[in-house]
Design a protein around this motif. Structure first.
Motif, PDB file in Angstrom:
ATOM      1  N   THR A 151     -82.277 -87.875  37.995  1.00  0.00           N
ATOM      2  CA  THR A 151     -81.112 -88.718  37.701  1.00  0.00           C
ATOM      3  C   THR A 151     -81.366 -89.618  36.502  1.00  0.00           C
ATOM      4  N   THR A 152     -82.439 -89.346  35.760  1.00  0.00           N
ATOM      5  CA  THR A 152     -82.762 -90.163  34.586  1.00  0.00           C
ATOM      6  C   THR A 152     -82.482 -89.429  33.282  1.00  0.00           C
ATOM      7  N   SER A 153     -81.960 -88.213  33.373  1.00  0.00           N
ATOM      8  CA  SER A 153     -81.600 -87.442  32.188  1.00  0.00           C
ATOM      9  C   SER A 153     -80.281 -86.741  32.445  1.00  0.00           C
ATOM     10  N   ALA A 154     -79.721 -86.150  31.415  1.00  0.00           N
ATOM     11  CA  ALA A 154     -78.438 -85.468  31.553  1.00  0.00           C
ATOM     12  C   ALA A 154     -78.562 -84.321  32.547  1.00  0.00           C
ATOM     13  N   PRO A 155     -77.542 -84.105  33.382  1.00  0.00           N
ATOM     14  CA  PRO A 155     -77.607 -83.011  34.357  1.00  0.00           C
ATOM     15  C   PRO A 155     -77.756 -81.657  33.670  1.00  0.00           C
ATOM     16  N   VAL A 156     -78.468 -80.752  34.326  1.00  0.00           N
ATOM     17  CA  VAL A 156     -78.656 -79.421  33.766  1.00  0.00           C
ATOM     18  C   VAL A 156     -77.358 -78.639  33.867  1.00  0.00           C
ATOM     19  N   GLY A 157     -77.167 -77.703  32.966  1.00  0.00           N
ATOM     20  CA  GLY A 157     -75.974 -76.876  32.984  1.00  0.00           C
ATOM     21  C   GLY A 157     -76.031 -75.814  34.066  1.00  0.00           C
ATOM     22  N   THR A 158     -74.919 -75.116  34.232  1.00  0.00           N
ATOM     23  CA  THR A 158     -74.823 -74.095  35.276  1.00  0.00           C
ATOM     24  C   THR A 158     -75.829 -72.979  35.057  1.00  0.00           C
ATOM     25  N   THR A 159     -75.968 -72.540  33.807  1.00  0.00           N
ATOM     26  CA  THR A 159     -76.901 -71.444  33.514  1.00  0.00           C
ATOM     27  C   THR A 159     -78.335 -71.847  33.807  1.00  0.00           C
ATOM     28  N   GLN A 160     -78.717 -73.053  33.350  1.00  0.00           N
ATOM     29  CA  GLN A 160     -80.086 -73.516  33.619  1.00  0.00           C
ATOM     30  C   GLN A 160     -80.321 -73.696  35.111  1.00  0.00           C
ATOM     31  N   ARG A 161     -79.300 -74.131  35.816  1.00  0.00           N
ATOM     32  CA  ARG A 161     -79.440 -74.317  37.261  1.00  0.00           C
ATOM     33  C   ARG A 161     -79.680 -72.973  37.958  1.00  0.00           C
ATOM     34  N   GLN A 162     -78.889 -71.966  37.607  1.00  0.00           N
ATOM     35  CA  GLN A 162     -79.054 -70.649  38.219  1.00  0.00           C
ATOM     36  C   GLN A 162     -80.424 -70.062  37.885  1.00  0.00           C
ATOM     37  N   THR A 163     -80.861 -70.256  36.642  1.00  0.00           N
ATOM     38  CA  THR A 163     -82.170 -69.731  36.234  1.00  0.00           C
ATOM     39  C   THR A 163     -83.298 -70.405  37.006  1.00  0.00           C
ATOM     40  N   ALA A 164     -83.214 -71.729  37.171  1.00  0.00           N
ATOM     41  CA  ALA A 164     -84.254 -72.465  37.897  1.00  0.00           C
ATOM     42  C   ALA A 164     -84.332 -72.016  39.349  1.00  0.00           C
ATOM     43  N   LEU A 222     -78.251 -72.750  48.038  1.00  0.00           N
ATOM     44  CA  LEU A 222     -78.160 -73.781  46.997  1.00  0.00           C
ATOM     45  C   LEU A 222     -77.600 -73.227  45.697  1.00  0.00           C
ATOM     46  N   LYS A 223     -77.838 -71.953  45.424  1.00  0.00           N
ATOM     47  CA  LYS A 223     -77.392 -71.353  44.166  1.00  0.00           C
ATOM     48  C   LYS A 223     -75.876 -71.455  43.997  1.00  0.00           C
ATOM     49  N   ASP A 224     -75.124 -71.354  45.108  1.00  0.00           N
ATOM     50  CA  ASP A 224     -73.661 -71.401  45.045  1.00  0.00           C
ATOM     51  C   ASP A 224     -73.082 -72.610  45.766  1.00  0.00           C
ATOM     52  N   ASP A 225     -73.926 -73.581  46.086  1.00  0.00           N
ATOM     53  CA  ASP A 225     -73.463 -74.793  46.765  1.00  0.00           C
ATOM     54  C   ASP A 225     -73.215 -75.884  45.728  1.00  0.00           C
ATOM     55  N   PRO A 226     -71.953 -76.260  45.467  1.00  0.00           N
ATOM     56  CA  PRO A 226     -71.694 -77.225  44.389  1.00  0.00           C
ATOM     57  C   PRO A 226     -71.931 -78.678  44.788  1.00  0.00           C
ATOM     58  N   TYR A 227     -71.998 -78.977  46.082  1.00  0.00           N
ATOM     59  CA  TYR A 227     -71.978 -80.369  46.518  1.00  0.00           C
ATOM     60  C   TYR A 227     -73.255 -81.150  46.206  1.00  0.00           C
ATOM     61  N   PRO A 228     -74.468 -80.591  46.362  1.00  0.00           N
ATOM     62  CA  PRO A 228     -75.651 -81.378  45.962  1.00  0.00           C
ATOM     63  C   PRO A 228     -75.627 -81.779  44.503  1.00  0.00           C
ATOM     64  N   ALA A 229     -75.157 -80.883  43.624  1.00  0.00           N
ATOM     65  CA  ALA A 229     -75.087 -81.228  42.201  1.00  0.00           C
ATOM     66  C   ALA A 229     -74.072 -82.337  41.952  1.00  0.00           C
ATOM     67  N   ILE A 230     -72.969 -82.338  42.689  1.00  0.00           N
ATOM     68  CA  ILE A 230     -71.949 -83.384  42.526  1.00  0.00           C
ATOM     69  C   ILE A 230     -72.496 -84.738  42.969  1.00  0.00           C
ATOM     70  N   VAL A 231     -73.196 -84.745  44.095  1.00  0.00           N
ATOM     71  CA  VAL A 231     -73.770 -86.001  44.592  1.00  0.00           C
ATOM     72  C   VAL A 231     -74.819 -86.527  43.622  1.00  0.00           C
TER      73      VAL A 231
END
Length: 474
Positions: A151-164, A222-231
């Motif tokens: 939470t100290t840097s800009a959120p990762v994008g969708t592509t980076q999130r899926q890759t991680a 988690l890959k398709d769960d949008p709520y943790p990223a929103i929180v």
């Protein structure tokens, strides 16, 4: 999530002191050389500060992968098995004396290390090497997932999130494959003495296999769960997307995800039952129980999302309350009615967890309970407001809902682990006699410095009265 393992360390050992190979005389020396590299990388990894250990994981994994072909070759040679249609004959001269410092079977006390464990069998050397590799894979999956929770840097994008998430899942499935191989191998052992410690016992290996599968299953959700990223974005001061765009909340396959979470809960419960029967650390056993609770709470949340999509807001709120009950967390309204002390403690815990993630320490040691609590509380606040102003539906009791939970659904399968073998040209080159002596056993222990300098300012002849050396980090 995943579990923050501490990698073990080991003593030096010369294979030539206990084994001789008539067909390939250089094989023991080759194994000692690669094992010395493993010992050195584990020692260096241990002495790094926790926040700096992630970059060294690739070196640890590489050294273990280079050592295992020689170790498997000696193991095959003891049974006179062929490698690449080439017979290898290894003879046991004397009982090997090897030491490992386990990390799961002892409660780590600040300033005090667990005692070393002596092993006198090549089989248990193989078990320690493979479980260390699997633990390193798990730590590598943690490294891949850490940016998703910052939470100290800009959120990762969708592509980076899926890759991680995909990278972390592969690492966990690799670890599960190793544990499954060891579990099958342990079932075939009948003439060996009992394991010297619980870290490499059959029950622990099976528990670790179930744990890796549970964590990989939750990552599929988690890959398709949008709520943790929103929180996480709501707590991130660097997130500016809310200024011009509302968060996207796509319709999820809620019922399927709930069944996947229930499968993870069943795997975590199995791991907890196996681990509780052995002499493992209390922190590890608590993590397994927390993972089971988190998985069931997440399943309740998805059942609630499924009900809310069907415009059954009252039932959806009941599922959220069931999720909080699984987590052992009180509703915010109940916390306020009992005073603000619990609320302050919860806020302090959340801030401390955010700092752990930022510093790369043992974040996620609660198996995701805090993260799931945040998501459920966000949805409860939203749906309660909606139900109070628009729907006004009654909230049914929780008990009947929990009683009608379906069974879990598996999504991953374990790929069989293929023991690595020496390349044919490398094996052929080992037919030559060794070009130097095997002096690997002359090195100091993995927890000792090779040279101890007297502290600055010490009176001559009194340096033994001072504490020196690099501190040990966990």
């Amino acid at each position: 999530m995943p579990y923050p393992f501490v990698l073990p360390t080991t003593s030096s050992f010369s294979f030539s002191s206990s084994f001789t190979c008539e067909s390939h005389p250089s094989l023991p020396l080759n194994a000692s050389t690669h094992r010395g590299v493993v010992r050195d990388t584990l020692k260096k990894h241990k002495r790094l500060p926790p926040a700096s250990q992630a970059p060294s994981l690739s070196t640890v994994i590489s050294s273990l992968q280079s050592y295992l072909p020689s170790l498997f070759a000696i193991d095959a040679g003891l049974s006179h098995k062929a490698i690449h249609s080439e017979e290898v004959s290894v003879i046991l001269k004397s009982t090997p004396q090897i030491e490992w410092r386990p990390t799961l079977s002892h409660n780590l006390i600040t300033g005090r290390e667990p005692p070393r464990t002596k092993i006198s069998s090549l089989e248990y050397e193989l078990f320690f090497a493979l479980t260390t590799l699997a633990a390193a894979y798990t730590l590598q999956s943690r490294t891949a997932l850490q940016p998703l929770y910052l939470t100290t840097s800009a959120p990762v994008g969708t592509t980076q999130r899926q890759t991680a998430i995909a990278s972390a899942t592969r690492s966990l499935l690799d670890a599960a494959s190793i544990y499954d191989f060891l579990s099958s191998r342990a079932a075939e052992i009948s003439d060996l003495p009992p394991p010297p410690c619980a870290d490499i016992s059959a029950s622990t290996v099976r528990a670790l296999r179930s744990l890796a599968m549970a964590e990989a299953t939750l990552l599929a959700v988690l890959k398709d769960d949008p709520y943790p990223a929103i929180v996480a974005a709501e707590r991130n001061p660097n997130d500016k997307e809310w200024m011009y765009k509302a968060p996207d909340i796509p319709k999820v396959r809620a019922h399927l995800f709930a069944r996947l979470c229930l499968a993870a809960a069943e795997q975590a419960a199995q791991a907890h039952a196996l681990a509780a029967s052995g002499k493992l650390s209390g922190g590890f056993i608590r993590y397994l129980d927390d993972l089971r609770r988190t998985s069931r709470a997440r399943a309740c949340r998805f059942f609630g999302i499924d009900a809310e999509l069907g415009e059954q807001t009252g039932t959806a709120l009941a599922w959220l309350l069931a999720g909080l009950q699984e987590l052992g967390v009180e509703r915010k309204a109940e916390q306020k009615s009992k005073g603000g002390l619990k609320g302050l403690k919860k806020e302090w815990t959340e801030r401390r967890e955010d700092k752990k993630i930022e510093r790369g320490l043992d974040w996620g040691a609660d198996a995701g309970k805090l993260e799931e609590t945040r998501v459920i509380e966000m949805l409860e606040a939203k749906w309660s407001k909606q139900n109070d102003t628009i729907m006004t539906q009654a909230i049914p009791p929780i008990g009947p809902l929990l009683a009608q939970m379906p069974s879990g659904r598996e999504i991953h399968s374990i790929k069989p682990y293929q023991p690595p073998q020496l390349e044919p040209d490398v094996l052929e080159a080992m037919r030559a006699p060794p070009d130097r002596s095997d002096d690997s056993g002359d090195y100091p222990s993995s927890d000792e410095e090779t040279a101890v300098e007297p502290p600055v300012g010490a009176f001559p002849g009194t340096h033994g009265d001072y504490r020196t050396g690099t501190p040990n980090y966990y």
